[in-house]
Write a protein that holds these residues in place. Structure first.
Motif, PDB file in Angstrom:
ATOM      1  N   GLN A   1      -1.075  71.202  27.215  1.00 46.31           N
ATOM      2  CA  GLN A   1      -0.449  71.875  28.649  1.00 46.31           C
ATOM      3  C   GLN A   1      -0.353  72.776  28.349  1.00 46.31           C
ATOM      4  OE1 GLN A   1       2.074  68.764  28.622  1.00 46.31           O
ATOM      5  NE2 GLN A   1       1.807  66.998  29.887  1.00 46.31           N
TER       6      GLN A   1
ATOM      7  N   ILE B   1     -13.369  64.460  42.016  1.00 45.40           N
ATOM      8  CA  ILE B   1     -12.133  65.812  41.964  1.00 45.40           C
ATOM      9  C   ILE B   1     -14.119  66.672  41.132  1.00 45.40           C
ATOM     10  CG2 ILE B   1     -11.255  67.572  41.795  1.00 45.40           C
ATOM     11  CD1 ILE B   1      -8.873  64.784  41.180  1.00 45.40           C
TER      12      ILE B   1
ATOM     13  N   ARG C   1      -2.795  69.256  45.386  1.00 45.28           N
ATOM     14  CA  ARG C   1      -3.061  69.675  46.696  1.00 45.28           C
ATOM     15  C   ARG C   1      -2.868  69.169  47.420  1.00 45.28           C
ATOM     16  NH1 ARG C   1      -9.155  69.004  48.305  1.00 45.28           N
ATOM     17  NH2 ARG C   1      -9.431  71.560  48.750  1.00 45.28           N
TER      18      ARG C   1
ATOM     19  N   GLN D   1     -14.614  69.069  31.184  1.00 41.28           N
ATOM     20  CA  GLN D   1     -13.832  67.457  31.770  1.00 41.28           C
ATOM     21  C   GLN D   1     -13.496  67.614  32.940  1.00 41.28           C
ATOM     22  OE1 GLN D   1     -11.462  65.561  29.174  1.00 41.28           O
ATOM     23  NE2 GLN D   1     -12.793  64.936  27.778  1.00 41.28           N
ATOM     24  N   MET D   2     -13.372  66.254  34.110  1.00 42.31           N
ATOM     25  CA  MET D   2     -13.108  66.276  35.234  1.00 42.31           C
ATOM     26  C   MET D   2     -12.155  65.245  35.611  1.00 42.31           C
ATOM     27  SD  MET D   2     -14.880  69.802  36.710  1.00 42.31           S
ATOM     28  CE  MET D   2     -15.793  70.965  36.142  1.00 42.31           C
TER      29      MET D   2
ATOM     30  N   MET E   1      -1.948  63.366  27.632  1.00 42.63           N
ATOM     31  CA  MET E   1       0.447  64.005  27.029  1.00 42.63           C
ATOM     32  C   MET E   1       0.823  63.677  28.434  1.00 42.63           C
ATOM     33  SD  MET E   1       1.860  65.310  24.697  1.00 42.63           S
ATOM     34  CE  MET E   1       0.713  65.799  23.957  1.00 42.63           C
TER      35      MET E   1
ATOM     36  N   ALA F   1     -10.230  71.193  30.129  1.00 42.74           N
ATOM     37  CA  ALA F   1     -10.336  70.011  31.298  1.00 42.74           C
ATOM     38  C   ALA F   1      -9.343  70.658  32.393  1.00 42.74           C
ATOM     39  CB  ALA F   1      -9.790  69.329  30.933  1.00 42.74           C
ATOM     40  N   THR F   2     -10.816  70.785  33.468  1.00 46.56           N
ATOM     41  CA  THR F   2      -9.911  71.971  34.881  1.00 46.56           C
ATOM     42  C   THR F   2     -10.503  71.881  35.841  1.00 46.56           C
ATOM     43  OG1 THR F   2      -8.836  73.943  36.036  1.00 46.56           O
ATOM     44  CG2 THR F   2     -10.347  74.309  34.275  1.00 46.56           C
ATOM     45  N   HIS F   3     -10.639  71.725  36.708  1.00 46.37           N
ATOM     46  CA  HIS F   3     -11.083  71.652  38.198  1.00 46.37           C
ATOM     47  C   HIS F   3     -10.928  73.632  39.030  1.00 46.37           C
ATOM     48  CE1 HIS F   3      -9.599  68.038  38.562  1.00 46.37           C
ATOM     49  NE2 HIS F   3     -10.413  67.979  38.643  1.00 46.37           N
ATOM     50  N   ASP F   4     -10.558  74.504  38.119  1.00 46.18           N
ATOM     51  CA  ASP F   4     -10.368  75.448  38.793  1.00 46.18           C
ATOM     52  C   ASP F   4     -11.011  76.391  38.422  1.00 46.18           C
ATOM     53  OD1 ASP F   4      -9.531  78.223  38.765  1.00 46.18           O
ATOM     54  OD2 ASP F   4      -7.554  77.598  38.439  1.00 46.18           O
TER      55      ASP F   4
ATOM     56  N   VAL G   1      -5.233  70.838  29.561  1.00 41.58           N
ATOM     57  CA  VAL G   1      -5.313  71.094  31.012  1.00 41.58           C
ATOM     58  C   VAL G   1      -4.161  71.894  30.940  1.00 41.58           C
ATOM     59  CG1 VAL G   1      -5.619  68.432  30.944  1.00 41.58           C
ATOM     60  CG2 VAL G   1      -3.507  69.093  30.529  1.00 41.58           C
TER      61      VAL G   1
ATOM     62  N   LYS H   1       2.161  79.910  38.923  1.00 38.09           N
ATOM     63  CA  LYS H   1       1.274  78.855  38.283  1.00 38.09           C
ATOM     64  C   LYS H   1       0.129  80.566  37.735  1.00 38.09           C
ATOM     65  CE  LYS H   1      -2.986  78.574  41.073  1.00 38.09           C
ATOM     66  NZ  LYS H   1      -4.389  77.705  39.621  1.00 38.09           N
TER      67      LYS H   1
ATOM     68  N   PHE I   1      -9.957  58.359  43.948  1.00 37.22           N
ATOM     69  CA  PHE I   1      -9.560  58.821  43.201  1.00 37.22           C
ATOM     70  C   PHE I   1      -9.792  58.170  41.986  1.00 37.22           C
ATOM     71  CE2 PHE I   1      -6.885  62.193  44.413  1.00 37.22           C
ATOM     72  CZ  PHE I   1      -7.552  62.963  44.710  1.00 37.22           C
TER      73      PHE I   1
ATOM     74  N   GLY J   1      -1.315  70.677  33.162  1.00 36.98           N
ATOM     75  CA  GLY J   1      -0.035  69.959  32.893  1.00 36.98           C
ATOM     76  C   GLY J   1       0.435  69.713  34.889  1.00 36.98           C
TER      77      GLY J   1
HETATM   78  C1  FAD Z   1      -9.935  65.317  32.386  1.00 33.27           C
HETATM   79  C2  FAD Z   1      -8.508  65.470  32.561  1.00 33.27           C
HETATM   80  C3  FAD Z   1      -7.830  65.137  32.291  1.00 33.27           C
HETATM   81  C4  FAD Z   1      -5.886  65.305  32.624  1.00 33.27           C
HETATM   82  N1  FAD Z   1      -5.500  64.232  31.425  1.00 33.27           N
HETATM   83  C5  FAD Z   1      -3.930  65.403  31.428  1.00 33.27           C
HETATM   84  C6  FAD Z   1      -2.641  65.047  30.449  1.00 33.27           C
HETATM   85  O1  FAD Z   1      -3.560  64.257  29.543  1.00 33.27           O
HETATM   86  N2  FAD Z   1      -2.175  65.246  30.799  1.00 33.27           N
HETATM   87  C7  FAD Z   1      -1.309  66.302  31.940  1.00 33.27           C
HETATM   88  O2  FAD Z   1      -0.371  66.650  31.819  1.00 33.27           O
HETATM   89  N3  FAD Z   1      -2.468  66.398  32.732  1.00 33.27           N
HETATM   90  C8  FAD Z   1      -3.982  66.046  32.629  1.00 33.27           C
HETATM   91  N4  FAD Z   1      -4.481  66.594  33.152  1.00 33.27           N
HETATM   92  C9  FAD Z   1      -4.093  66.487  34.816  1.00 33.27           C
HETATM   93  C10 FAD Z   1      -4.413  68.475  34.635  1.00 33.27           C
HETATM   94  O3  FAD Z   1      -2.931  68.774  34.037  1.00 33.27           O
HETATM   95  C11 FAD Z   1      -4.009  68.940  36.180  1.00 33.27           C
HETATM   96  O4  FAD Z   1      -3.082  68.806  36.965  1.00 33.27           O
HETATM   97  C12 FAD Z   1      -5.059  68.943  36.891  1.00 33.27           C
HETATM   98  O5  FAD Z   1      -6.226  68.796  36.574  1.00 33.27           O
HETATM   99  C13 FAD Z   1      -5.606  70.094  37.853  1.00 33.27           C
HETATM  100  O6  FAD Z   1      -5.179  71.310  37.816  1.00 33.27           O
HETATM  101  P1  FAD Z   1      -6.628  72.077  37.740  1.00 33.27           P
HETATM  102  O7  FAD Z   1      -6.843  72.810  35.711  1.00 33.27           O
HETATM  103  O8  FAD Z   1      -7.528  70.879  38.234  1.00 33.27           O
HETATM  104  O9  FAD Z   1      -6.296  73.412  38.246  1.00 33.27           O
HETATM  105  P2  FAD Z   1      -5.331  73.484  40.106  1.00 33.27           P
HETATM  106  O10 FAD Z   1      -4.966  75.066  39.614  1.00 33.27           O
HETATM  107  O11 FAD Z   1      -4.548  72.292  40.284  1.00 33.27           O
HETATM  108  O12 FAD Z   1      -6.901  73.359  40.721  1.00 33.27           O
HETATM  109  C14 FAD Z   1      -7.279  74.005  40.503  1.00 33.27           C
HETATM  110  C15 FAD Z   1      -8.852  73.414  41.761  1.00 33.27           C
HETATM  111  O13 FAD Z   1      -9.123  72.561  41.552  1.00 33.27           O
HETATM  112  C16 FAD Z   1      -9.289  71.421  42.700  1.00 33.27           C
HETATM  113  N5  FAD Z   1      -8.345  70.102  42.311  1.00 33.27           N
HETATM  114  C17 FAD Z   1      -7.443  70.494  41.491  1.00 33.27           C
HETATM  115  N6  FAD Z   1      -6.540  69.218  41.996  1.00 33.27           N
HETATM  116  C18 FAD Z   1      -7.087  68.463  42.863  1.00 33.27           C
HETATM  117  C19 FAD Z   1      -6.670  66.686  43.645  1.00 33.27           C
HETATM  118  N7  FAD Z   1      -6.115  66.360  42.950  1.00 33.27           N
HETATM  119  N8  FAD Z   1      -7.740  66.916  44.800  1.00 33.27           N
HETATM  120  C20 FAD Z   1      -8.230  67.459  45.034  1.00 33.27           C
HETATM  121  N9  FAD Z   1      -8.638  69.188  43.928  1.00 33.27           N
HETATM  122  C21 FAD Z   1      -7.671  69.384  43.137  1.00 33.27           C
HETATM  123  C22 FAD Z   1      -9.237  72.286  44.515  1.00 33.27           C
HETATM  124  O14 FAD Z   1     -10.028  72.710  44.810  1.00 33.27           O
HETATM  125  C23 FAD Z   1      -8.245  73.572  43.192  1.00 33.27           C
HETATM  126  O15 FAD Z   1      -7.740  74.242  44.100  1.00 33.27           O
HETATM  127  C24 FAD Z   1      -5.735  66.188  32.593  1.00 33.27           C
HETATM  128  C25 FAD Z   1      -6.912  66.679  33.720  1.00 33.27           C
HETATM  129  C26 FAD Z   1      -7.977  66.446  33.673  1.00 33.27           C
HETATM  130  C27 FAD Z   1      -9.285  67.224  34.432  1.00 33.27           C
END
Ligand code: FAD
Length: 306
Positions: free
Chosen positions: A162, A256, A292, A251-252, A134, A224-227, A185, A200, A33, A187
């Protein structure tokens, strides 16, 4: 949600922090990470990603400094990072993400704002964008208000919203009106139900609705999400609306869903990887673990292997 709350609560205990930061068991996960501890290591990772066509946002880890001196030191570290990026041939692909609490938000708005403005002035010399991440909800209003004050003088900044916060629809109105760049994001902090949705599916539906507004109305927003399901929905929406692929970026986080990062990049979308580095990795690391359950299983497996 329960798992997330458990990890985030336990990670705040001092003995847990000591055990995690000292144990070698967590190292492989930490290095998945986090892109190293030094500016040189981070810039080298950023340049590698930029050479493959990705944008990068470098995050020098560290938050919630305790004194004025530490806040000033925080500024010096960020300034050194800006100069290192400025010297890179890939400067156009790299920006930085900062924490206002690393610049003194806990020491007062005036302290953080003065440091933030100095940083933005230095960054502008290299045409470099600086995003205020944030943090927990106790800082949301102060962060947004500060960006509103600073942005008219420093258009090279923006912030993050968020979707889990109840207030975000109104904040989105404010930032659309301001015209700064917004990253959306879900959050990452542990928030009570008085300020944040706990369900959720509600957070996901808020995220989708807010993304749709951003890609249509905002100034180069970041989704910004991995969803994968949300990405498919938002991508489908943007394509139905015939929005240009360069109107917004995905963004990711570093390490991840690299498969999704590559897929979107190959489909012609701008993709930015958020690359954290530095010695203060513990809070960032525990937020990633909490997202996760499988991440803890990975650690448990390494324990049994050896
Ligand atoms: C570029 C970027 C900047 C961010 N900046 C902030 C910020 O300023 N403030 C803030 O509060 N949050 C920030 N976040 C974090 C964000 O709020 C979420 O906590 C994080 O992105 C996980 O949420 P998700 O949208 O990926 O969805 P989720 O529903 O949590 O995850 C969807 C899928 O993504 C994958 N995944 C998600 N997280 C992980 C992990 N840790 N390890 C492995 N696989 C994973 C899994 O396959 C999961 O099923 C940021 C995230 C990104 C991508």
């Amino acid at each position: 949600m329960l798992f997330r709350a458990l990890i985030l609560r336990t990670s705040g205990l001092r003995w847990v922090r000591r055990a995690v930061t000292r144990s070698r068991l967590f190292r492989p996960m930490v290095s998945r990470f986090i892109a190293g501890e030094t500016v040189a290591e981070a810039v080298s990772v950023a340049e590698g990603l930029a050479a493959q066509g990705f944008g990068v946002s470098l995050d020098l880890l560290g938050e919630n400094v305790a004194t004025l001196e530490e806040a000033n030191r925080g500024l010096e570290h960020y300034l050194a990072l800006v100069e290192a990026i400025g010297a890179s041939p890939h400067v156009a692909s790299i920006n930085i993400s900062i924490k206002l609490t690393a610049l003194g938000l806990d020491q007062g708005d005036e302290v953080a704002e003065a440091n933030y403005r100095k940083l933005l002035t230095a960054a502008a010399r290299h045409d470099l964008f600086v995003r205020a991440d944030m943090e927990a909800s106790e800082y949301t209003e102060r962060t947004i208000a500060m960006v509103e004050r600073v942005f008219p003088d420093h258009p090279n900044t923006g912030t993050v919203l968020q979707s889990y916060l109840l207030r975000t629809d109104q904040d989105l109105d404010r930032l659309l009106e301001l015209g700064c760049r917004v990253r959306l994001v879900k959050g990452a902090y542990l928030e009570p139900e008085s300020v944040a949705y706990q369900d959720k599916s509600k957070v996901d539906s808020q995220y989708i609705d807010q993304s749709k507004r951003l890609v249509c109305e905002a100034n180069y927003p970041a989704i910004a999400t991995h969803d994968a399901a949300i990405i498919t929905t938002v991508r489908g929406f943007a394509e139905t609306k015939s929005l240009e692929k360069g109107r917004f970026e995905w963004q990711m986080l570093y390490g991840i869903r690299r498969d999704l990062q590559a897929e979107l990049h190959h489909a012609g979308y701008p993709v930015r990887v958020y690359v954290p580095f530095g010695q203060e990795w513990y809070p960032y690391f525990t937020r990633r673990l909490a997202e996760r359950p499988a991440n803890l299983l990975f650690i448990a497996k390494s324990l049994f292997k050896g």
